[in-house]
Enzyme design. Structure first.
Site, short mmCIF file in Angstrom:
data_model
loop_
_atom_site.label_atom_id
_atom_site.label_comp_id
_atom_site.label_asym_id
_atom_site.label_seq_id
_atom_site.Cartn_x
_atom_site.Cartn_y
_atom_site.Cartn_z
N ALA A 59 0.81 -1.21 0.00
CA ALA A 59 0.00 0.00 0.00
C ALA A 59 0.85 1.27 0.00
CB ALA A 59 -0.95 -0.01 1.19
N GLU A 61 3.42 1.95 -1.58
CA GLU A 61 3.90 2.28 -2.92
C GLU A 61 2.80 2.90 -3.80
OE1 GLU A 61 6.57 -0.07 -0.86
OE2 GLU A 61 4.58 -0.81 -1.43
N CYS A 81 -4.92 -3.41 0.99
CA CYS A 81 -5.55 -3.98 2.18
C CYS A 81 -4.53 -3.99 3.31
CB CYS A 81 -6.02 -5.41 1.89
SG CYS A 81 -6.78 -6.21 3.31
N THR A 87 1.51 -4.28 16.18
CA THR A 87 2.41 -3.13 16.34
C THR A 87 1.77 -1.87 15.78
OG1 THR A 87 3.49 -3.37 14.19
CG2 THR A 87 4.37 -4.71 16.01
N HIS A 89 2.73 -0.31 13.30
CA HIS A 89 2.95 -0.28 11.86
C HIS A 89 1.65 0.02 11.10
CE1 HIS A 89 4.93 -1.26 8.08
NE2 HIS A 89 3.93 -2.09 7.79
N ASN A 114 -10.07 5.92 -3.62
CA ASN A 114 -9.34 5.23 -2.55
C ASN A 114 -10.05 3.92 -2.20
OD1 ASN A 114 -8.10 4.33 -0.21
ND2 ASN A 114 -7.87 6.37 0.65
N ARG A 128 -15.66 -6.64 2.72
CA ARG A 128 -15.66 -5.42 1.92
C ARG A 128 -15.05 -5.62 0.53
NH1 ARG A 128 -15.89 -4.81 6.97
NH2 ARG A 128 -16.89 -3.04 7.95
#
Length: 160
Positions: A59, A61, A81, A87, A89, A114, A128
């Site tokens: 994601a 990139e 996704c 964490t 992150h 998006n 989704r």
């Protein structure tokens, strides 16, 4: 755009004739992103859009590739996704991608749909992703929202 909001927008058959858009999707979490990608491409082609498509590693990139694609295309759909882990992150990736895609759209003055899912768990992503019985199809929804925005921008320009 919410599913309810998108349902209120009708795109007529052929609405995308003469438009060229890109669908760019992360390969990370491919079970989900492959479906988002395929549904976005199919939705645009059904509406007459010429579609170019690419895959990127993850994601993070998406924004830089979207920026490059917008140099020669009317809009981009970015799919990915990101599933929460143990964490921080997740928070950094989600913020980076969202801010990046927003900046790309504003800098280019062109829509970026998006379709990046930011979810708590795998099941939310599945729900989704447009599988049979899913509550949403974010790949197709993001594609239609981007196309609709292109058409609105053209209308604004036409009215002066």
């Amino acid at each position: 755009m919410s599913a309810e909001g998108l349902a209120q927008i009708t795109l007529r058959p052929g609405a995308g004739e003469g438009l060229r858009m890109a669908v760019i999707s992360a390969a990370w979490n491919a079970e989900i992103t492959d479906r988002l990608h395929d549904h976005a491409v199919a939705a645009l082609r059904e509406l007459g859009v010429q579609v170019d498509d690419w895959r990127v590693a993850g994601a993070v990139e998406l924004p830089v590739v979207a920026a490059e694609a917008l140099k020669t295309r009317d809009a981009v759909v970015a799919n990915g996704c990101v599933i929460r882990g143990d964490t921080a992150h997740f928070d950094y990736v989600c913020r980076s991608v969202t801010d990046g895609l927003t900046r790309v759209a504003l800098d280019a003055g062109k829509p970026v749909g998006n379709g990046v899912l930011t979810v708590e768990n795998h099941q939310q992503a599945v729900d989704r992703s447009g599988v049979d019985g899913a509550v949403e199809d974010k790949g197709a929804d993001a594609a239609r929202a981007a196309l609709h925005s292109v058409l609105v921008l053209r209308d604004i320009a036409a009215r002066g």
